[in-house]
Design a protein around this motif. Structure first.
Motif, PDB file in Angstrom:
ATOM      1  N   ASP A 155       0.836  -1.208   0.000  1.00  0.00           N
ATOM      2  CA  ASP A 155       0.000   0.000   0.000  1.00  0.00           C
ATOM      3  C   ASP A 155       0.872   1.260   0.000  1.00  0.00           C
ATOM      4  OD1 ASP A 155       0.786  -0.665   2.559  1.00  0.00           O
ATOM      5  OD2 ASP A 155      -1.224  -0.630   3.416  1.00  0.00           O
ATOM      6  N   GLY A 156       2.060   1.183   0.591  1.00  0.00           N
ATOM      7  CA  GLY A 156       2.985   2.314   0.524  1.00  0.00           C
ATOM      8  C   GLY A 156       3.538   2.442  -0.881  1.00  0.00           C
ATOM      9  N   HIS A 191      -1.597  -5.073  -1.300  1.00  0.00           N
ATOM     10  CA  HIS A 191      -1.498  -5.676   0.031  1.00  0.00           C
ATOM     11  C   HIS A 191      -1.744  -4.559   1.052  1.00  0.00           C
ATOM     12  CE1 HIS A 191       0.951  -9.401  -1.379  1.00  0.00           C
ATOM     13  NE2 HIS A 191       0.423  -8.801  -2.441  1.00  0.00           N
ATOM     14  N   ASN A 241      -2.009  -3.323   4.310  1.00  0.00           N
ATOM     15  CA  ASN A 241      -1.699  -3.662   5.710  1.00  0.00           C
ATOM     16  C   ASN A 241      -1.510  -2.416   6.572  1.00  0.00           C
ATOM     17  OD1 ASN A 241       0.746  -2.757   4.795  1.00  0.00           O
ATOM     18  ND2 ASN A 241       1.829  -4.700   5.043  1.00  0.00           N
ATOM     19  N   VAL A 276       0.557  -0.290   6.930  1.00  0.00           N
ATOM     20  CA  VAL A 276       1.904   0.124   7.360  1.00  0.00           C
ATOM     21  C   VAL A 276       2.936  -0.080   6.255  1.00  0.00           C
ATOM     22  CG1 VAL A 276       1.604  -0.242   9.839  1.00  0.00           C
ATOM     23  CG2 VAL A 276       2.299  -2.161   8.372  1.00  0.00           C
ATOM     24  N   TYR A 277       4.053   0.591   6.414  1.00  0.00           N
ATOM     25  CA  TYR A 277       5.247   0.301   5.628  1.00  0.00           C
ATOM     26  C   TYR A 277       5.944  -0.828   6.364  1.00  0.00           C
ATOM     27  CZ  TYR A 277       4.979   4.665   2.926  1.00  0.00           C
ATOM     28  OH  TYR A 277       4.613   5.662   2.071  1.00  0.00           O
ATOM     29  N   ALA A 278       5.572  -2.037   6.047  1.00  0.00           N
ATOM     30  CA  ALA A 278       6.014  -3.140   6.892  1.00  0.00           C
ATOM     31  C   ALA A 278       7.527  -3.367   6.808  1.00  0.00           C
ATOM     32  CB  ALA A 278       5.256  -4.405   6.522  1.00  0.00           C
TER      33      ALA A 278
HETATM   34 MG   LIG Z   1       2.195  -1.892   3.466  1.00  0.00          MG
END
Ligand SMILES: [Mg+2]
Ligand SMILES: Cc1ncc(C[n+]2csc(CCOP(=O)(O)OP(=O)(O)O)c2C)c(N)n1
Ligand code: SF4
Ligand SMILES: [Zn+2]
Lengths: 630, 107, 314
Positions: free
Chosen positions: C96-97, C122, C124, C126-128
């Motif tokens: 998503d980032g 994806h 989520n 966050v910037y996982a």
């Molecule tokens: Mg993400």
């Protein structure tokens, strides 16, 4: 006269392009060689722009010089800007209806120029009007002033033809076309050819033909001695008359580019425009997809994507766009993806001088992108080199599976030149190490050679990643794998060194036993070669060392030049501030260039200033900063 | 059809929610406390993983995770093999609020 | 073409899957394996393209051609690949980032073109892979674990953005509703044009808000009896878009899953190209013959013919 040099000036958007194009075609058709450079502001309409050209019947010209023999002015500003550039005995064509115009009330003239004009007019006791200036030029400067009443000419035309209102400015172009053609005695069929190229057919063409006759009648009333170019002694045959942008576009099409992506930027976009015009390359099955992207990041990455599927792919950009491409360039490097970026240099940094020329992106293209990966950097000196370098660049990209950057400068890109037809039968298309239908055992990055076996996406299953990878293309950070993969990839530089011969990397012109060597690259070539001739006439033996590839670098030949003539006699000539090629000379050979001639105003280096600067270097100066040109 | 667990430790129990890295640490849903893979002397409600529940997991979530192999498993037959080798299979992990702080800079 | 029917397991590579135990991404690849098997996807003609992030690794876990590109740039890479070989089946896995942060410009540009490919985001929040900073999908005021303070930037609405950018298939699914996700992927692949799937994907390590529990309690599936996202007539486009956008604002207590908008009428970019270049689909750029015995296919006469506008004879 050996050559005719002219300047045509007018407001941006006021018909200058037409004037210049028609004259170029007409001169070419009557057998003359021509180089025509356009200088303009970053502006759409209204600011002063001009064309500077050299026409010759003895050699195809690749240089521009001052003073000029003729200035054709579409407006008063052109006269105020360029009158000092006219040679004694030269010609000024201008609109006498504007005789009352004062330079200080023309808003588009920049303050600095107004101040210089102010001083000049004061010192010479001239009033501030155009009319008074014209009188001064005729009386004190022995200039043949061709004063025409543009509006009365147009009224005369209107009596014979009904002027097309929406294209009224075109008729102003016609005035310059007609009067120059008549002054220099261009034959009417060549003039008609030029007009037909521009207007194809229809009313505008007819009006122009009528108008040129009317104008010719007026020109006949001036009793000045005519400029005489003499009959051309150039070989007869087919010539290509086109800009550098167009030459590169033609080469991309015949060289097999089938996917070009771009984001509009000066001075690169014209190349993609031309490609689009020829998107059906030649018949039903040959096509090129020209993809206008949302930015240069998308331009370079989509071109890389296309290259993975087997399409020969390329992009074209200029400094700001290239900066955005650098991350993608590294991806192509680590993934052995063939890709060509044609890099049109303009004045930086930042937006800098967006419509002006420069050679200041050499270091940026040699060092761009983080990490280490093989690359090739080529640079072209004239239109013909730009054509053949494009062909080579495409082959190199695929033979070595690595990004290739092709440097062109704005001077070359936007100037129109006549060049003999390229021998198309010599165009090679080498696609490198291709494999097909290997099946499950296919490893895109097989260790067995530095250039990997390349299958196209769609034919095999394969993996790519910007991370360090193993032979299959999956991420792998193992030290041993890293050493092997890096070594394999970087070893391409050795292969490149071996396969691009020293002779391909440079060219040497002029005296075998020179007192002085000019070292340059890019569009310096034309003016430098012409300067050698002039210097020789003045008893100075000089040569020009022209660098054609920066990676790989012509080490041996540069070293031997330094050894043979001595470091004191090699002069770095470049259109940038730092002497960037000089930096690379030192980096690659250890030799320091101690003398240099640089220009970073965005205007090209002119013949007369290069000759003068070289002489000053010979008499002891170590650095010359050039400044000529409006 | 039941899959009968051989060694009756916490990690064989369907109510044991293991830590994602250290499988001998887990949360016992039955007792509501952390346990360290003990023989379930304190409990007589050992629940067994059934084939039915396993296959329903593949139908809904699509994967189970083998902590021993540190890998997700996407097919039923594959999962059965891991279980047969006494690997710890799960779809749930004990809540770990500090793991994130223990991750180095990774990208 | 494929002699033996491939199973879901055949679409899995043996590259070690190093996502965190329990990661929502497991469900996404699981659904892809099954969807690819059911669609009998040819591994050489299917290309999985990803950006950089945890999500980016997907390309290595799927046993078709995989192209793991740059952070934010999966879409332009994908378009270069698809447009030069339109016969390929192109699937994109983006973070998503990746997609809505650094790569947002490309996201909007793809919608305007309607290139025939599938974008799976994806989601989520966050910037996982950089350890849990706020992604553009994280709402203002939320504070997942890695943030010191609640997020002070607003989130984008991916569904509404996709619809207004011009995507012609816009859906949401959830990584632990594997059947729903698998069917949505298949529908997106079958759809002609740019398809976008917003996939809710719990990040078990960095997102302690949007957990499996959180979504399990909230998601519900849009059902045919009271929801029709399909454009049947050009006149309906605006109304169907408005309906989808309105629905997309349902995010708090109840989160709809399903197709929000589907428009089979807008021509794809490939169709637009072949309208002006009739041979495009038959012989696309990657299939063009550009040389004969190491020489260009253009001979001198053809050169003069093509470029007559640049040539003058004296
Ligand atoms: Mg993400
Ligand atoms: C140009 C650039 N900037 C920053 C990074 C560092 N980086 C790697 S992954 C990532 C964020 C990933 O977040 P997201 O796209 O949401 O993917 P996720 O890991 O959540 O799947 C960033 C910022 C990078 N790789 N490239
Ligand atoms: S950090 Fe989050 S998204 Fe990344 S692998 Fe772990 S759980 Fe999955
Ligand atoms: Zn196991």
């Amino acid at each position: 006269m050996e050559e005719l040099r002219y300047i045509l000036g007018g407001p941006q958007g006021g018909g200058l392009e037409t004037t210049s194009e028609v004259l170029s075609w007409s001169f070419a058709k009557s057998g003359y060689g021509i180089l025509s450079d356009r200088e303009y502001f970053s502006n759409i309409k209204g600011r002063h722009s001009y064309v500077h050209a050299t026409v010759s019947g003895t050699a195809i010209p690749f240089h521009l010089s001052y003073p000029v023999n003729l200035v054709g002015a579409m407006d008063a500003e052109t006269v105020f800007t360029h009158f000092q550039e006219i040679d004694k005995g030269g010609y000024l064509i201008y609109n006498k209806d504007e005789d009352n115009a004062k330079f200080d009330s023309i808003p588009s003239i920049e303050t600095e120029l107004k101040m210089r004009l102010n001083e000049f007019f004061k010192a010479n006791g001239i009033g501030r009007t155009l009319g008074e200036l014209a009188v001064y030029l005729a009386e004190k400067r022995q200039i043949n002033v061709v004063a025409l009443g543009y509006s009365s000419l147009l009224r005369e035309l209107q009596q014979e033809a009904s002027v097309i209102a929406a294209q009224a400015s075109r008729y102003v172009s016609s005035i310059l076309i007609g009067s120059i053609a008549s002054l220099v005695g261009l034959d009417s069929s060549s003039l008609a050819f030029g007009l037909e190229r521009r207007f194809r057919s229809g009313e505008m063409l007819e009006h122009n033909k009528i108008f040129s006759k009317i104008i010719a009648r007026h020109i006949q009333t001036f009793s000045y001695k005519r400029p005489n170019l003499g009959k051309s002694s150039l070989n007869r045959g087919k010539m290509v008359v086109a800009s550098g942008n167009d030459f590169v576009a033609m080469a991309k099409l015949v060289g097999g580019v089938r996917f070009q992506s771009y984001y509009p930027i000066t001075p690169a976009a014209d190349e993609s425009f031309t490609l689009e015009k020829y998107e059906k390359v030649g018949g039903d099955h040959d096509l090129i997809v020209v993809f206008q992207t949302e930015d240069e990041i998308a331009a370079v990455t989509s071109a890389i994507g296309a290259s993975l599927t087997g399409a020969r792919s390329a992009s074209a950009t200029s400094g700001p766009g290239f900066d955005l491409m650098t991350e993608g360039l590294g991806w192509a490097g680590i993934n052995e993806a063939p890709i060509l970026v044609t890099y049109y240099q303009r004045g930086g940094p930042s937006t800098g001088q967006p419509t002006r020329g420069s050679q200041s992106d050499l270091l940026s293209s040699v060092f761009a992108s983080h990490g280490e990966f093989p690359r090739i950097v080529l640079s072209s000196g004239d239109h013909s080199e730009a054509f053949w370098d494009t062909i080579d660049a495409l082959n190199f990209a695929e033979m070595f599976q690595t990004p290739v950057i092709h440097l062109v400068d704005k001077f070359l890109a936007n100037s129109i030149a006549s060049t003999p037809m390229p021998d198309v039968s010599k165009i090679q298309v080498q696609r490198g190490s291709l494999v097909k239908k290997v099946g499950d055992e296919y490893h895109r990055f097989d260790f067995s050679s530095s250039v990997s076996p390349r299958a196209f996406i769609g034919d095999e299953r394969m993996w790519y990643t910007g991370d360090e990878h193993n032979e299959i293309g999956h991420i792998d950070e193992d030290s041993e794998n890293r050493i092997k993969m890096m070594t394999k990839r970087m070893d391409k530089m050795n292969l490149i060194e071996k396969n691009i011969p020293e002779e391909r990397r440079y060219a040497l012109y002029g005296d075998k036993d020179p007192e002085i060597v000019l070292l340059g690259w890019g569009f310096i070539k034309g003016v430098a070669i012409k300067a050698l001739e002039q210097l020789r006439n003045e008893g100075i033996k000089a040569s020009y060392f022209h660098i054609r590839t920066f990676v790989p670098f012509p080490n041996e030949s540069v070293v031997s030049i330094f050894r043979n003539v001595g470091p004191e006699r090699v002069v770095d000539v470049e259109c940038n501030y730092e002497g960037q090629a000089g930096v690379l000379v030192r980096l690659n050979t250890g030799y320091q260039l101690k003398k240099r001639i640089v220009k970073f105003t965005g205007r090209p280096i002119y013949l007369n200033e290069l000759v003068e600067a070289t002489k000053r270097i010979l008499s002891g100066s170590s650095q010359e900063v050039l400044s000529l040109g409006a | 059809m039941y899959y009968i667990v051989m060694n009756m430790n916490c990690e064989d129990c369907g109510r044991y929610i293991p830590h994602s890295v250290y499988k001998y640490i887990g949360f016992c849903e039955e007792q509501g406390k952390v346990v360290f893979n003990e023989p379930p002397t304190n409990c007589d409600t050992v629940s067994k993983t059934t084939m039915d529940s396993l296959s329903s997991v593949f139908g809904s979530l699509g994967w189970v995770y083998c902590i021993d192999c540190k890998a997700p498993i996407f097919e039923m037959e594959e999962a059965v093999k891991h279980i047969a080798s006494h690997h710890l299979i799960t779809t749930r992990f004990m809540y770990d609020s500090v793991a994130a702080e223990e991750v180095g800079a990774v990208s | 073409m494929e002699p033996k029917q491939l199973t879901a397991a055949d679409y899995r590579t043996d590259v070690w899957n190093d996502w965190c135990p329990g990661c929502g991404n497991f469900g996404i690849v699981a659904a892809m394996y099954q969807a690819l098997a059911e669609m009998k996807a040819d591994p050489a003609e299917t290309v999985v393209i990803s950006g950089i992030g945890c999500s980016g690794k997907t390309a290595h876990f799927v046993n078709t051609t995989g192209v793991h590109t740059l952070h934010g740039r999966s879409l332009p890479f994908a378009q270069g690949i698809k447009l030069s070989n339109p016969a390929l089946n192109v699937l994109i896995n983006a973070g998503d980032g990746d997609l809505l942060g650094i790569g947002l410009g490309h996201f909007v540009a793809l919608g305007r073109r309607n290139v025939d490919l599938v974008v799976m985001m994806h989601d989520n929040t966050v910037y996982a892979l950089t350890k849990g900073q706020a992604a553009p999908t994280l709402h203002r005021g939320e504070k997942p674990k890695a943030l010191n303070e609640p997020n002070i930037q607003d989130s984008v609405n991916p569904i509404a953005l996709a619809v207004t950018s011009g995507y012609t298939f816009v859906a949401r699914s959830y990584s632990s509703r594997i059947n729903h996700l698998k069917e949505t992927i298949k529908q997106a692949v079958r759809h002609k044009g740019s398809a976008f799937i917003d996939i809710l994907q719990p990040c078990v390590t960095f997102d302690d808000i949007h957990t499996y529990d959180y979504y399990n309690k909230r998601v519900y599936e849009l059902k045919a009896d009271d929801w029709n996202p399909i454009v049947k007539d050009e006149n309906e486009i605006q109304q169907k878009m408005m309906q989808a956008i309105a629905k997309s604002f349902e995010v708090d207590d109840r989160i709809p899953l399903g197709v929000f908008y589907e428009n089979p009428l807008t021509p794809t970019f490939e169709e637009r190209l072949s309208e002006k270049l009739p041979s495009y689909l038959g012989t696309p750029p990657s299939r063009e013959k550009i040389e004969k015995n190491g020489k260009t296919i253009v001979d001198g006469d053809k050169f003069v013919e093509i470029f007559s506008q640049f040539i003058v004879e004296y």
